[in-house]
Design a protein around this motif. Structure first.
Motif, PDB file in Angstrom:
ATOM      1  N   UNK A  39       0.762  -1.281  -0.067  1.00  0.00           N
ATOM      2  CA  UNK A  39       0.176  -0.106   0.074  1.00  0.00           C
ATOM      3  C   UNK A  39       0.821   1.138   0.023  1.00  0.00           C
ATOM      4  N   UNK A  40       2.036   1.150   0.888  1.00  0.00           N
ATOM      5  CA  UNK A  40       2.751   2.437   0.848  1.00  0.00           C
ATOM      6  C   UNK A  40       3.395   2.489  -0.463  1.00  0.00           C
ATOM      7  N   UNK A  41       4.092   1.409  -1.316  1.00  0.00           N
ATOM      8  CA  UNK A  41       4.502   1.500  -2.511  1.00  0.00           C
ATOM      9  C   UNK A  41       3.525   1.883  -3.680  1.00  0.00           C
ATOM     10  N   UNK A  42       2.358   1.599  -3.258  1.00  0.00           N
ATOM     11  CA  UNK A  42       1.228   2.164  -4.240  1.00  0.00           C
ATOM     12  C   UNK A  42       0.695   3.459  -4.401  1.00  0.00           C
ATOM     13  N   UNK A  43       0.890   4.081  -3.215  1.00  0.00           N
ATOM     14  CA  UNK A  43       0.661   5.649  -2.897  1.00  0.00           C
ATOM     15  C   UNK A  43       1.227   6.425  -4.228  1.00  0.00           C
ATOM     16  N   UNK A  44       2.519   6.511  -4.183  1.00  0.00           N
ATOM     17  CA  UNK A  44       2.938   7.499  -5.079  1.00  0.00           C
ATOM     18  C   UNK A  44       2.729   7.240  -6.889  1.00  0.00           C
ATOM     19  N   UNK A  45       2.547   5.956  -7.073  1.00  0.00           N
ATOM     20  CA  UNK A  45       2.261   5.648  -8.442  1.00  0.00           C
ATOM     21  C   UNK A  45       0.679   6.198  -8.702  1.00  0.00           C
ATOM     22  N   UNK A  46       0.051   5.801  -7.642  1.00  0.00           N
ATOM     23  CA  UNK A  46      -1.365   6.129  -7.798  1.00  0.00           C
ATOM     24  C   UNK A  46      -1.773   7.769  -7.989  1.00  0.00           C
ATOM     25  N   UNK A  47      -0.775   8.341  -7.151  1.00  0.00           N
ATOM     26  CA  UNK A  47      -0.877   9.918  -7.420  1.00  0.00           C
ATOM     27  C   UNK A  47      -0.440  10.518  -8.405  1.00  0.00           C
ATOM     28  N   UNK A  48       0.651   9.870  -9.021  1.00  0.00           N
ATOM     29  CA  UNK A  48       1.065  10.086 -10.388  1.00  0.00           C
ATOM     30  C   UNK A  48       0.013  10.095 -11.497  1.00  0.00           C
ATOM     31  N   UNK A  49      -0.830   8.744 -11.417  1.00  0.00           N
ATOM     32  CA  UNK A  49      -1.585   8.621 -12.353  1.00  0.00           C
ATOM     33  C   UNK A  49      -2.852   9.649 -12.393  1.00  0.00           C
ATOM     34  N   UNK A  50      -2.981  10.088 -11.170  1.00  0.00           N
ATOM     35  CA  UNK A  50      -4.393  11.010 -10.991  1.00  0.00           C
ATOM     36  C   UNK A  50      -3.711  12.391 -11.069  1.00  0.00           C
ATOM     37  N   UNK A  51      -2.374  12.451 -11.394  1.00  0.00           N
ATOM     38  CA  UNK A  51      -1.902  13.852 -11.697  1.00  0.00           C
ATOM     39  C   UNK A  51      -1.674  14.681 -10.528  1.00  0.00           C
ATOM     40  N   UNK A  52      -1.655  14.030  -9.417  1.00  0.00           N
ATOM     41  CA  UNK A  52      -1.637  14.893  -8.189  1.00  0.00           C
ATOM     42  C   UNK A  52      -0.053  14.717  -7.669  1.00  0.00           C
ATOM     43  N   UNK A  53       0.555  16.158  -7.440  1.00  0.00           N
ATOM     44  CA  UNK A  53       1.949  15.891  -6.966  1.00  0.00           C
ATOM     45  C   UNK A  53       2.250  15.828  -5.619  1.00  0.00           C
TER      46      UNK A  53
END
Length: 53
Positions: A39-53
């Motif tokens: 889950x911790x690893x998933x957070x940055x990738x999901x934010x990038x796909x949602x275009x949230x920095x």
């Protein structure tokens, strides 16, 4: 033009890592520590796909 190709490749790579991580997260049944790690690893990738920095 080249910047757009790089951006598309970047988002495809992020989507690939999200898919792999979600697949591993679903298959994990034994360790809660690994679930938290996924889950911790998933957070940055999901934010990038949602275009949230």
């Amino acid at each position: 033009m080249i910047a757009r190709i790089i951006m598309i490749a970047y988002y495809l790579m992020a989507a690939f890592f999200v898919l792999i991580t979600v697949k591993n997260l679903i298959q994990e049944k034994d360790s809660r520590d690994r679930v938290i790690l996924y889950l911790v690893t998933l957070i940055p990738f999901m934010l990038r796909l949602l275009r949230i920095k």
